[in-house]
Design an enzyme around this catalytic site. Structure first.
Site, short mmCIF file in Angstrom:
data_model
loop_
_atom_site.label_atom_id
_atom_site.label_comp_id
_atom_site.label_asym_id
_atom_site.label_seq_id
_atom_site.Cartn_x
_atom_site.Cartn_y
_atom_site.Cartn_z
N SER A 173 0.82 -1.21 0.00
CA SER A 173 0.00 0.00 0.00
C SER A 173 0.85 1.26 0.00
CB SER A 173 -0.90 -0.01 1.23
OG SER A 173 -1.63 1.19 1.30
N CYS B 219 -0.46 3.29 10.68
CA CYS B 219 0.29 4.38 10.06
C CYS B 219 1.03 5.15 11.14
CB CYS B 219 -0.65 5.32 9.30
SG CYS B 219 0.27 6.67 8.53
N GLY C 180 1.50 11.65 5.23
CA GLY C 180 0.34 12.12 5.98
C GLY C 180 -0.97 11.64 5.38
N THR D 27 5.59 0.72 8.11
CA THR D 27 6.89 1.36 8.35
C THR D 27 7.12 1.53 9.85
OG1 THR D 27 5.78 3.49 8.14
CG2 THR D 27 6.90 2.64 6.18
N THR E 291 9.08 -0.12 -1.18
CA THR E 291 10.19 0.76 -1.55
C THR E 291 10.95 0.26 -2.78
OG1 THR E 291 10.38 1.40 0.75
CG2 THR E 291 12.32 1.79 -0.62
N LYS F 76 -3.27 2.67 -2.14
CA LYS F 76 -2.88 3.50 -0.99
C LYS F 76 -4.10 3.63 -0.08
CE LYS F 76 -0.90 7.82 0.55
NZ LYS F 76 -0.09 7.12 1.57
N GLY G 272 12.14 0.01 3.44
CA GLY G 272 13.29 -0.43 2.63
C GLY G 272 14.24 -1.31 3.43
N GLY H 277 8.32 -5.62 4.09
CA GLY H 277 9.35 -4.81 4.72
C GLY H 277 10.73 -5.16 4.20
N GLY H 278 11.26 -4.28 3.35
CA GLY H 278 12.65 -4.41 2.91
C GLY H 278 12.91 -5.48 1.87
C1 LIG Z 1 5.77 6.44 0.23
C2 LIG Z 1 5.09 5.40 1.06
C3 LIG Z 1 3.74 5.51 1.33
C4 LIG Z 1 3.09 4.53 2.09
N1 LIG Z 1 1.75 4.65 2.31
C5 LIG Z 1 1.09 3.65 2.98
C6 LIG Z 1 -0.32 3.70 3.15
O1 LIG Z 1 -1.02 4.62 2.69
N2 LIG Z 1 -0.90 2.69 3.84
C7 LIG Z 1 -0.20 1.61 4.36
O2 LIG Z 1 -0.80 0.71 4.96
N3 LIG Z 1 1.14 1.55 4.20
C8 LIG Z 1 1.79 2.54 3.53
N4 LIG Z 1 3.15 2.46 3.35
C9 LIG Z 1 3.90 1.32 3.94
C10 LIG Z 1 4.16 0.21 2.91
O3 LIG Z 1 2.95 -0.34 2.45
C11 LIG Z 1 5.03 -0.91 3.53
O4 LIG Z 1 4.33 -1.50 4.60
C12 LIG Z 1 6.37 -0.39 4.04
O5 LIG Z 1 6.89 0.59 3.17
C13 LIG Z 1 7.39 -1.52 4.21
O6 LIG Z 1 7.64 -2.17 2.99
P1 LIG Z 1 8.90 -1.81 2.04
O7 LIG Z 1 10.13 -1.83 2.90
O8 LIG Z 1 8.89 -2.86 0.97
O9 LIG Z 1 8.65 -0.44 1.49
C14 LIG Z 1 3.82 3.43 2.60
C15 LIG Z 1 5.20 3.33 2.33
C16 LIG Z 1 5.83 4.29 1.58
C17 LIG Z 1 7.31 4.15 1.29
#
Ligand SMILES: Cc1cc2nc3c(=O)[nH]c(=O)nc-3n(C[C@H](O)[C@H](O)[C@H](O)COP(=O)(O)O)c2cc1C
Length: 301
Positions: A19, A127, A70, A190, A265, A43, A214, A242-243
């Site tokens: 998301s 969040c 936000g 995150t 990411t 999202k 990431g 995550g990552g």
């Molecule tokens: C720019 C950005 C926006 C995000 N917006 C949301 C969101 O609206 N809702 C949500 O549940 N997670 C959101 N996340 C979290 C991601 O879905 C994911 O759980 C988190 O980034 C860890 O995964 P990754 O390391 O592969 O990025 C967002 C992450 C990023 C980087």
């Protein structure tokens, strides 16, 4: 070789667009599906439109992002149209993410979102940038269960509850959510973090704090998924997130106990991320003699 099932849906591979990274529009979800994702998550959308935080809302530092967007989104009424279009055209399961500021709001969002007929709903209870009374819903068993019950009462669609790694007892929280009616757990969101510009003597993000994603999040996500699997047993699907940036990362996530793997990411950092990660998974499995994703498990002997 890579196909998996998730809450009654067949996915061609276990990689799911996480998301937020591609936003709310149908076009961007469809694009991720064309790029090879096994399923896509929108999202998070709220009841009313939200502008989100002021810039800067995002900073990249090596393989990590820190974001404090936000939760900017067009609100659920507009999002219903986007999800409906994505469901018609993506050709892969679509997971609609919702975010409320009370359990009741989560319930209303789930009820409205049914109209778009997504394959699943994901309730973002974690969040780190938007908090209710100073904390996230997924920080306590009581609040996480209240959100879960509200969503369960509002929809018969399968739904996942998305948890924060920023807790000492994620397994206990996940188990309570499953007992309260969640079909699936998404872990993790995150983790709260901060970066400082020493020359400006200021926090880099306008919001000061942001959500870390990431590479640096991977060990935390693996531990979270492992702890949740131990707590909820074998039958409950987990979207491990995550990552994850390459095929071996995805294999590790599945060995930790994930059913599917969220990719966020890395989609922004690596062109063609889904196809490349899937290719690398296949190569590893072929070399190591695995025939299906379900054979990827941790040897704890
Ligand atoms: C720019 C950005 C926006 C995000 N917006 C949301 C969101 O609206 N809702 C949500 O549940 N997670 C959101 N996340 C979290 C991601 O879905 C994911 O759980 C988190 O980034 C860890 O995964 P990754 O390391 O592969 O990025 C967002 C992450 C990023 C980087």
């Amino acid at each position: 070789m890579l196909s998996v099932s998730l809450c009654g849906n067949r996915l061609r591979n276990p990689l799911i667009l996480a998301s937020g990274v591609r936003g709310n529009s149908a076009e961007l979800l469809i694009r991720a599906a064309r790029e090879g994702a096994g399923a896509v998550t929108s999202k998070s959308c709220s009841l009313c439109p939200r502008e989100g935080h002021s810039n800067p809302t995002m900073v990249a530092d090596g393989g990590i992002f820190l974001n404090a967007i936000g939760l900017s989104n067009p609100g659920v009424e507009e999002e219903i149209g986007e999800i409906r279009r994505a469901v018609r055209k993506a050709g892969v399961p679509v997971i609609a993410s919702i975010v409320g500021f009370s359990p009741e709001e989560f319930g209303r969002l789930a009820e409205r979102m049914e109209e778009a007929k997504p394959h699943m709903i994901e309730a973002d209870a974690s969040c780190p940038n938007i908090e209710h009374g100073g904390k996230m819903f997924s920080q306590s068993v009581e609040d996480a269960v209240a959100v879960t019950k509200a969503v369960r009462a509002a929809t018969s669609l399968p739904f996942s509850i998305k948890l924060s790694p920023d807790v000492p007892n994620i397994g206990q929280i996940a188990k309570a959510c499953v007992e309260a009616g969640a079909d699936c757990i998404t872990a993790v969101n995150t983790m709260g973090g901060m970066l400082i510009d020493p020359y400006a003597k200021k926090a880099v993000l306008h919001n000061r704090f942001g959500g870390l994603s990431g590479h640096a999040l991977k060990p935390i996500a693996l531990k979270s998924v492992y702890s949740i699997r131990k707590a909820v047993g074998d039958g409950v699907p987990i979207i491990g997130t995550g990552g994850v940036a390459c095929g071996l990362d995805a294999v590790e996530m599945i060995m930790a106990g994930a059913t599917c793997v969220g990719v966020g990411t890395a989609v922004a950092l690596r062109n063609g991320a889904f196809r490349q990660i899937a290719g690398e998974m296949r190569e590893f499995m072929r070399k190591e003699g695995y025939r299906s994703v379900s054979e990827l498990s941790l040897d704890e002997g």
